[in-house]
Design an enzyme around this catalytic site. Sequence first.
Site, mmCIF file in Angstrom:
data_model
loop_
_atom_site.group_PDB
_atom_site.id
_atom_site.type_symbol
_atom_site.label_atom_id
_atom_site.label_comp_id
_atom_site.label_asym_id
_atom_site.label_seq_id
_atom_site.Cartn_x
_atom_site.Cartn_y
_atom_site.Cartn_z
ATOM 1 N N MET A 100 -50.771 -12.727 34.057
ATOM 2 C CA MET A 100 -52.014 -12.311 33.386
ATOM 3 C C MET A 100 -52.442 -10.947 33.914
ATOM 4 O O MET A 100 -52.618 -10.770 35.126
ATOM 5 C CB MET A 100 -53.113 -13.352 33.623
ATOM 6 C CG MET A 100 -52.843 -14.694 32.956
ATOM 7 S SD MET A 100 -54.101 -15.938 33.344
ATOM 8 C CE MET A 100 -53.632 -16.394 35.025
ATOM 9 N N GLN A 160 -42.305 -9.513 35.568
ATOM 10 C CA GLN A 160 -42.336 -9.453 34.107
ATOM 11 C C GLN A 160 -42.473 -8.011 33.625
ATOM 12 O O GLN A 160 -43.316 -7.259 34.113
ATOM 13 C CB GLN A 160 -43.487 -10.278 33.522
ATOM 14 C CG GLN A 160 -43.346 -10.403 32.002
ATOM 15 C CD GLN A 160 -44.508 -11.080 31.327
ATOM 16 O OE1 GLN A 160 -45.578 -10.498 31.224
ATOM 17 N NE2 GLN A 160 -44.296 -12.297 30.835
ATOM 18 N N CYS A 193 -47.384 -10.612 24.500
ATOM 19 C CA CYS A 193 -48.715 -10.029 24.648
ATOM 20 C C CYS A 193 -49.239 -9.537 23.302
ATOM 21 O O CYS A 193 -48.609 -8.701 22.659
ATOM 22 C CB CYS A 193 -48.695 -8.878 25.650
ATOM 23 S SG CYS A 193 -50.333 -8.143 25.884
ATOM 24 N N GLY A 214 -50.195 -22.733 26.473
ATOM 25 C CA GLY A 214 -51.313 -22.674 25.539
ATOM 26 C C GLY A 214 -52.212 -23.885 25.622
ATOM 27 O O GLY A 214 -51.783 -25.006 25.325
#
Length: 327
Positions: free
Chosen positions: A19, A72, A102, A205
């Site tokens: 994140m 990442q 993203c 999710g």
Amino acid sequence: MVKIGNIELGDFPLLLAPMEDVSDPPFRAVCKANGADLMYTEFISSEGLIRDAAKSVQKLDIFEYERPIGIQLFGSSIETMASCTEIATKAGPDLIDINYGCPVKQVACRGAGAALLQDIPKMVAMTEAVVKATHLPVTVKTRLGWDDSTKNIEDVAERLQDIGIQGLTIHGRTRVQMYKGEADWRLISKVKENPRIKIPIFGNGDIDSPQKALEYRDKYGVDGIMIGRASIGYPWIFNEIKHYLATGNIQAPPTIAERIAVCESHLDFSIRWKGNHGGIVEMRRHYSNYFRGMDHFKPYRMKLVTSFSLEEIKETLNEIAIHYAGE
């Protein structure tokens, strides 16, 4: 046993999502201590890494306690992604992850992140270039598709597996959905059920409770779950899920003393990593989340987010401990 390459992750691993402006080393430290099995850096711009931009380079910082840890990457140029993969590999992670999920405009409008969902041949070519540029396992995080008319994740999963990825995380929304509505895990389940798919499939999710983690594990058959927003200010969620999956019992929520102890640990690591000023400023975004739901907390929050003194911040945390004792 779920494995990515030779990395053993246990029977049902819980992954910490990458994140932006959240998943830095101090945050990863408290998540690892509270049960995260595999973690990722914040996503790193391939263009920034090639330019040697300070912010991108600092995101390569990883520590032994974090392993297994993945770096990442995201970008729009195949050549640049291959080159930055070589740079990231030298930082010593356990794997490389590619961000094709993203949805934010600053990324997607530059042809990176979820934008690649509109150009699957390019996505495949980019992934193949990354796989060839490193000896490490390569994984991918993506979404169901760009919009409701292009939910092509079943085809994408096969094609990416065929060119060498060793793990796939799927967020159960399209790019157009952003983070709105409920994540749809049905297509994630179809990917997992495909007899051609041999790599681990992780679902992502809306997992925000132990009960939902168990429900989605049993209903959709994924190999593990990636948790993002629910871990912000609440790293306990990883061990709470593990305890519930093992026993069927809900752990008691953290006490105020436990909240403060983890918050202080996070703050201390932030200062060690970014220095006194940088560490204190970086930590400000986390206080509201650590003490979410506490009545009449605003005056304490204002003191925490306006102070530049570590001593004052710790005094305020002590005041909070006394004021909310027993809650």
